[in-house]
Design an enzyme around this catalytic site. Structure first.
Site, PDB file in Angstrom:
ATOM      1  N   ARG A  36       0.825  -1.213   0.000  1.00 11.58           N
ATOM      2  CA  ARG A  36       0.000   0.000   0.000  1.00 11.58           C
ATOM      3  C   ARG A  36       0.858   1.262   0.000  1.00 11.58           C
ATOM      4  O   ARG A  36       0.445   2.290  -0.547  1.00 11.58           O
ATOM      5  CB  ARG A  36      -0.945  -0.006   1.195  1.00 11.58           C
ATOM      6  CG  ARG A  36      -2.073  -0.984   0.969  1.00 11.58           C
ATOM      7  CD  ARG A  36      -3.121  -0.875   2.025  1.00 11.58           C
ATOM      8  NE  ARG A  36      -4.337  -1.525   1.566  1.00 11.58           N
ATOM      9  CZ  ARG A  36      -5.266  -2.018   2.367  1.00 11.58           C
ATOM     10  NH1 ARG A  36      -5.126  -1.933   3.673  1.00 11.58           N
ATOM     11  NH2 ARG A  36      -6.344  -2.577   1.882  1.00 11.58           N
ATOM     12  N   LYS A 210     -20.527 -15.965   2.178  1.00 10.20           N
ATOM     13  CA  LYS A 210     -21.943 -15.659   2.378  1.00 10.20           C
ATOM     14  C   LYS A 210     -22.645 -15.020   1.191  1.00 10.20           C
ATOM     15  O   LYS A 210     -22.116 -14.103   0.571  1.00 10.20           O
ATOM     16  CB  LYS A 210     -22.042 -14.679   3.540  1.00 10.20           C
ATOM     17  CG  LYS A 210     -21.728 -15.300   4.889  1.00 10.20           C
ATOM     18  CD  LYS A 210     -22.244 -14.360   5.878  1.00 10.20           C
ATOM     19  CE  LYS A 210     -21.868 -14.398   7.268  1.00 10.20           C
ATOM     20  NZ  LYS A 210     -21.834 -13.032   7.778  1.00 10.20           N
ATOM     21  N   GLY A 360      -9.931  -9.303  -0.561  1.00  6.39           N
ATOM     22  CA  GLY A 360      -8.652  -9.769  -0.004  1.00  6.39           C
ATOM     23  C   GLY A 360      -8.303 -11.195  -0.390  1.00  6.39           C
ATOM     24  O   GLY A 360      -7.146 -11.486  -0.698  1.00  6.39           O
ATOM     25  N   GLY A 383     -13.906  -3.640   0.906  1.00  2.07           N
ATOM     26  CA  GLY A 383     -15.268  -3.120   1.098  1.00  2.07           C
ATOM     27  C   GLY A 383     -15.618  -2.066   0.061  1.00  2.07           C
ATOM     28  O   GLY A 383     -16.735  -2.037  -0.465  1.00  2.07           O
TER      29      GLY A 383
END
Ligand code: AMP
Length: 403
Positions: A36, A210, A360, A383
């Site tokens: 990053r 999920k 990820g 996200g």
């Protein structure tokens, strides 16, 4: 409308506040992975190479106690940034007050200052989480330190925090520009093009534990995609919705009706695994076998099987745009990793397609395979990229000035 980009700014002699994403894994002051920091270099270099003064702000982890502050200082990150830039970087052990203002006042053109973790503002004050709940006074204060603002933190673009939305709002209120950095520009371009303007055939691959996490993405991408390939734990609620036996596999009973209606809406666009690797326990050592779409009562599906891989590969081979988010199985265990790795390999083999990976786990799989250079774009924000694929407006992008 197109957003203002850092390269549109005349930064010479200007104090440029930059919200970067330095949220790196760190333990006992040792950085586990500096990706990053490396990803933020183009924006920082543009500013300093063009005679600007770069004042960098970032969060690191979550701050809930004084102890967290000891472990989550940006000091080691500033040191690593100095090594990467091959020039001194000043670290200020605070992000508000005289120490900060003195350091900024002392900056010369081309200098770099890193302020302390923005989330240190989330405790020890009357407001509460000043950074994470976007205290407007904090955004105004940080904005007062600079002449212009650059937001290069895509990873937090789905959040409305003082260090992104707060600063941009205060800057714009004073007629100062708020631009996107190069990393943000890249994310907007590749995710945006894939979702809003894909070259067809457009194939979406979704996996992970999920259904509930991916509902928004499926709903948004059904009309835009030519095929939606579903694997991972979430596939079993869909297989159950088709009337298959799923044994002890992951299952969300409250999403069964939704899965049925998505299958109806999507017609044959949604492609489910035709076979599975099923095991008696959630363990790499458990007895496992390849079964069809019905899983025996005492077993759970932990990966897509070889026929599913073949089917997914067949569809992918003609794709011109591919977006992949989420593993095809419990890929952390080698016996259930093959489906995920095969999808990664299939993407890497596409030479005439735009391939975008978000999340990820899919990113980790791509790195494990060493295929990252063959992927058009690997999103830096989990996200945030999911929210983008859901078609939601991201506050950290919406706050950037239009051209
Ligand atoms: P997510 O965070 O939703 O992307 O889910 C990722 C996690 O889902 C990984 O840790 C996988 O091990 C897990 N996972 C994927 N497929 C399965 C499966 N079939 N059964 C259980 N866990 C799974």
């Amino acid at each position: 409308m197109a957003k203002l980009i850092v390269s549109d700014l005349d930064v010479k002699g200007k104090k440029v506040l930059v919200r970067v994403d330095f949220n790196v894994p760190i333990k006992d002051g040792v950085i586990g992975d500096d990706n990053r920091i490396v990803a933020a270099l183009p924006t920082i270099k543009y500013i300093i190479d063009n005679g600007g003064k770069a004042i960098l702000l970032s969060h690191l982890g979550r701050i809930k106690s004084e102890d967290d502050k000891k472990n989550l200082s940006l000091k080691p990150v500033a040191a690593r940034l100095g090594e990467l830039l091959e020039k001194p970087v000043t670290f200020v052990a605070s992000n508000e007050g005289k120490e900060v203002e003195d350091a900024v006042a002392a900056m010369k053109d081309g200098d770099v200052v890193v302020l302390e973790n923005t989330r240190f503002q989330d405790i020890d004050n009357d407001f509460g989480k000043r950074e994470s709940k976007n205290d407007p006074k904090l955004g105004e204060y940080w904005a007062s330190l600079g002449d212009m603002f650059v937001n290069d933190a895509f990873g937090t673009a789905h959040r409305s925090h003082a260090s992104n939305v707060g600063i941009a709002t205060a800057m714009k209120a004073e007629g100062k520009p708020a631009a996107a950095g190069y990393l943000m520009e890249k994310e907007i371009k590749f995710l945006g093009d894939a979702v809003e303007n894909p070259v067809h055939p457009f194939v979406t691959i979704l996996g992970g534990a999920k259904v509930s996490d991916k509902i928004g993405v499926i709903e948004n991408l059904i009309p835009k995609s030519d095929h939606i390939l579903i694997g991972g734990g979430m596939a079993y609620t869909f297989l159950a919705a088709q009337g298959h036996k799923i044994g002890k596999s992951l299952f969300e009973a409250d999403k069964l009706d939704l899965a049925k209606s998505l299958l109806e809406k999507a017609g044959d666009k949604i492609v489910l695994p035709v076979d599975n690797v099923a095991a008696t326990e959630f363990s790499n050592d458990a007895a496992h076998e390849v079964v069809g779409q019905d899983i025996p009562d005492n077993e759970m599906g932990l990966d897509i099987g070889p026929k599913s891989v073949e089917k997914f590969r067949e569809i992918l081979k003609d794709a011109k745009t591919v977006v992949w988010n989420g593993p095809m199985g419990a890929f952390e265990m080698p016996n259930y990793a093959e489906g995920t790795l095969e999808v990664g390999r299939a993407l890497a083999e596409l030479t005439d397609a735009t391939t975008v990976i978000g999340g990820g786990d899919s990113t980790a799989a791509a790195k494990q395979l060493g295929i990252a250079p063959k992927i058009t774009h690997i999103s830096t924000g989990g996200g945030a990229s999911l929210n983008y694929l859901e078609g939601k407006e991201l506050p950290g992008i919406a706050c950037i000035s239009d051209k």
